[in-house]
Design a protein around this motif. Structure first.
Motif, short mmCIF file in Angstrom:
data_model
loop_
_atom_site.label_atom_id
_atom_site.label_comp_id
_atom_site.label_asym_id
_atom_site.label_seq_id
_atom_site.Cartn_x
_atom_site.Cartn_y
_atom_site.Cartn_z
N UNK A 42 1.11 -0.89 0.21
CA UNK A 42 0.51 0.14 0.23
C UNK A 42 1.14 1.61 0.12
N UNK A 43 0.08 2.28 -1.14
CA UNK A 43 1.69 3.48 -1.09
C UNK A 43 0.56 4.34 -0.18
N UNK A 44 1.52 5.67 -0.15
CA UNK A 44 -0.06 6.88 0.33
C UNK A 44 1.32 7.95 -0.57
N UNK A 45 0.22 8.86 -0.67
CA UNK A 45 0.86 10.17 -1.68
C UNK A 45 -0.09 10.96 -1.05
N UNK A 46 1.14 12.04 -0.41
CA UNK A 46 -0.14 13.37 -0.29
C UNK A 46 -0.56 14.08 -1.58
N UNK A 47 -1.68 14.44 -1.20
CA UNK A 47 -2.32 15.60 -1.98
C UNK A 47 -2.38 16.85 -1.56
N UNK A 48 -2.82 17.90 -2.57
CA UNK A 48 -2.30 19.63 -2.72
C UNK A 48 -3.60 19.93 -1.55
N UNK A 49 -3.81 20.30 -0.36
CA UNK A 49 -4.56 20.67 0.45
C UNK A 49 -6.12 21.61 -0.26
N UNK A 50 -6.93 20.53 0.70
CA UNK A 50 -8.33 21.48 0.22
C UNK A 50 -9.07 22.44 1.60
N UNK A 51 -9.96 23.12 0.67
CA UNK A 51 -10.36 23.65 2.09
C UNK A 51 -12.04 23.64 2.24
N UNK A 52 -12.75 23.84 3.29
CA UNK A 52 -14.03 24.70 2.77
C UNK A 52 -14.12 25.30 3.94
N UNK A 104 11.66 -6.58 -2.50
CA UNK A 104 10.97 -6.65 -2.24
C UNK A 104 10.53 -6.33 -3.98
N UNK A 105 10.11 -7.33 -4.89
CA UNK A 105 9.55 -6.88 -6.44
C UNK A 105 8.53 -6.30 -6.93
N UNK A 106 7.86 -5.50 -7.04
CA UNK A 106 6.75 -5.16 -7.43
C UNK A 106 6.67 -4.35 -8.93
N UNK A 107 5.79 -3.98 -9.15
CA UNK A 107 5.70 -2.48 -10.68
C UNK A 107 5.50 -1.60 -9.90
N UNK A 108 6.56 -0.38 -10.81
CA UNK A 108 6.97 0.76 -11.05
C UNK A 108 5.48 1.41 -10.78
N UNK A 109 3.95 1.31 -11.40
CA UNK A 109 3.27 2.03 -11.51
C UNK A 109 2.25 1.55 -9.96
N UNK A 110 3.09 0.48 -9.57
CA UNK A 110 2.26 0.36 -8.13
C UNK A 110 2.51 1.64 -7.01
N UNK A 111 3.99 1.77 -7.19
CA UNK A 111 4.41 2.72 -6.15
C UNK A 111 4.67 4.47 -6.78
N UNK A 112 5.00 4.21 -8.03
CA UNK A 112 5.42 5.42 -8.61
C UNK A 112 4.24 6.60 -8.32
N UNK A 113 5.31 7.83 -7.62
CA UNK A 113 5.77 8.88 -6.67
C UNK A 113 4.58 8.59 -5.41
N UNK A 114 5.01 7.51 -4.64
CA UNK A 114 4.62 7.52 -3.20
C UNK A 114 5.03 8.26 -2.05
N UNK A 115 4.56 8.97 -0.98
CA UNK A 115 5.22 9.06 -0.26
C UNK A 115 5.68 8.75 1.20
N UNK A 116 4.43 7.09 0.37
CA UNK A 116 5.68 6.47 2.18
C UNK A 116 4.98 4.69 1.34
#
Length: 470
Positions: A42-52, A104-116
């Motif tokens: 599993x990966x986590x990627x920080x996205x731009x903040x949103x305001x309400x 560990x081997x996996x696909x590039x597209x599974x972990x691309x741009x991941x922060x964690x």
């Protein structure tokens, strides 16, 4: 008598069922032995903040995750530092442990741009993973987790895998950990769009989102591929799954581990398939090989004497049946090594020895140059008017000769899709260096036989064929 025949038929039917049952493989021992080394990623990627605004902010915390995600996506964006909510994108995939110390081997597209990146083992323990390196061209990524005596998979050889053999996949489709599906190898050496350097294994194993990066096993419990892609119109499994051969994946992983990047062999040519008509026009016994449609300036092929119109039949003794076989083979060679090519040129068979170059990392460097303009009229036998290239056009196109199409009239040229602005460099296996040469060759074209023509359009060269009727 009837009773006797009925009993005999029943015995025969039972025997057939018993034989068929005995021929079906039992995967239970394989799954039990291999599953501990298959992981969920599993990966986590920080996205731009949103305001309400506070008065408009709904209470999302009590909602189920899928509805919370939907509402969060609908919130307007907020500049950083203005009290917005920080949102994370999550993705799921699969992978497998190849060494007891945690690679560990996996696909590039599974972990691309991941922060964690989090790797979850079969005992449900979770470990943070470090990205050692990734290669987008083969879609392979190498991760490292901290651990000792971790369970590992057995690695096989995809090269010896046969079409029709049973294979099995373990992964996390839609997040369901350690799901097992089985099928057979449908084909080998498949080329997919924009995937020139991977000879994919095609299977009918059920693969769905979340299976990406997981292992494909043979009946001996050895990994023979990494499940990477599916062909689908619905978003789900349709019987066409593609895996990266483990031989290719391990070569990439070893380079990532030692060098942090991947180097590939490169010839600097644009090639195309040899169909029946092209084979006839080049005097080949059967449609096979890779037809050289363009040789890039100062590339390894140009320096080694490879020419436009050459048909490459083998490389280092390995036959080139489909044109896609050539980049698969050359890409696996080390830059600086030698490659021996058997080619057909003008009906004669030759052997060339070339030094393999290094594939440029920037795809734009591989692209060919753009097309040129036009001037005066030439032969009209094919229903096309052509003109000589100017010195400036020849320089920009890196051509010694050729003619540019000014106008396409009714006739063979229109039927085969030629357009104004196309540049013709070869006709009937002869180089065209002027509009006069084009006219001379066009007048003597054979009838009722396939004739080849090399055309440049928007920097891309290809051979096309046509026939002139009586």
């Amino acid at each position: 008598m009837r009773s006797y025949l009925s009993g005999l038929f029943a015995l025969v039917l039972m025997a057939q069922v018993t034989v068929a049952k005995a021929e079906l493989p039992d995967f239970t021992n394989l799954v039990e032995a291999a599953s501990p080394a298959v992981v969920n990623i599993s990966t986590r990627q920080n996205l731009p903040q949103r305001e309400v605004a506070s008065q408009q902010m709904p209470d999302l915390e009590g909602l189920p995750p899928m509805f919370r995600e939907f509402f969060e996506r609908s919130l307007p964006q907020t500049p950083r530092g203005q009290g917005g909510r920080q949102r994370e994108a999550q993705s799921l995939g699969s992978g497998f442990i190849i060494s007891a110390d945690g690679y560990v081997l996996t696909n590039n597209h599974v972990v691309a741009d991941a922060d964690e990146i989090i790797v979850r083992l079969s005992d449900r323990s979770e470990l943070k993973a470090k990205l050692i390196g990734a290669d987008a061209r083969t879609d392979v990524a190498l991760l490292k987790v901290e651990g000792k005596n971790l369970p590992t998979v057995k690695l096989g050889k995809s090269e010896v895998l046969k079409v029709g053999a049973w294979v099995l996949a373990i992964g996390s489709p839609f997040g369901f950990d350690h799901s097992v599906t089985a099928g057979i190898v449908s084909a080998k050496g498949r080329s997919l769009p924009n995937e020139n350097y991977v000879p994919f294994i095609q299977t009918d194993v059920a693969i769905n989102p979340g299976n990406s990066g997981g292992p494909l096993f043979n009946l001996e419990g050895e990994v023979v591929g990494i499940n990477s892609q599916i062909f689908t119109r619905s978003g789900g499994f349709m019987g066409l799954s593609f895996a990266i051969p483990i031989d290719v994946a391990m070569d990439v992983a070893n380079q990532l581990k030692s060098d942090g990047k991947v180097s590939r062999g490169w010839l600097g040519v644009v090639i195309q398939e040899v169909n029946k008509d092209l084979a006839e026009s080049f005097g080949l016994d059967k449609p096979a090989g890779a037809l050289v449609a363009q040789v890039l300036e100062d590339g390894p092929a140009a320096k080694g004497g490879l020419q436009v119109g050459d048909v490459i039949l083998s490389a280092n003794g390995q036959p080139i049946i489909m044109s896609a076989d050539l980049p698969h083979l050359v890409g696996s060679l080390k830059p600086g090594s030698k490659v021996s090519l058997d080619v057909v040129r003008g009906g004669d068979r030759k052997t060339l020895s070339l030094s393999v170059g290094s594939l440029p990392e920037d795809e734009d460097q591989v692209a060919a140059i753009s097309e040129g303009g036009s001037v005066e009229r030439s032969s009209n036998r094919l229903g096309v008017s052509v003109a000589d290239l100017s010195a400036e056009q020849r320089k920009s196109l890196d051509l010694r000769g050729g003619v540019v199409i000014k106008e396409v009239q009714d006739g063979p040229a229109a039927l085969i899709g030629l357009r104004p602005g196309d540049v013709i460099t070869h006709l009937n296996n002869q180089s065209i260096d002027s509009s006069k040469a084009f006219a001379d060759v066009a007048k003597s074209l054979p009838k009722d036989r396939s004739v080849s023509m090399r055309v440049l359009r928007q920097g891309r060269a290809s051979f096309i064929t046509f026939k002139l009727a009586e």
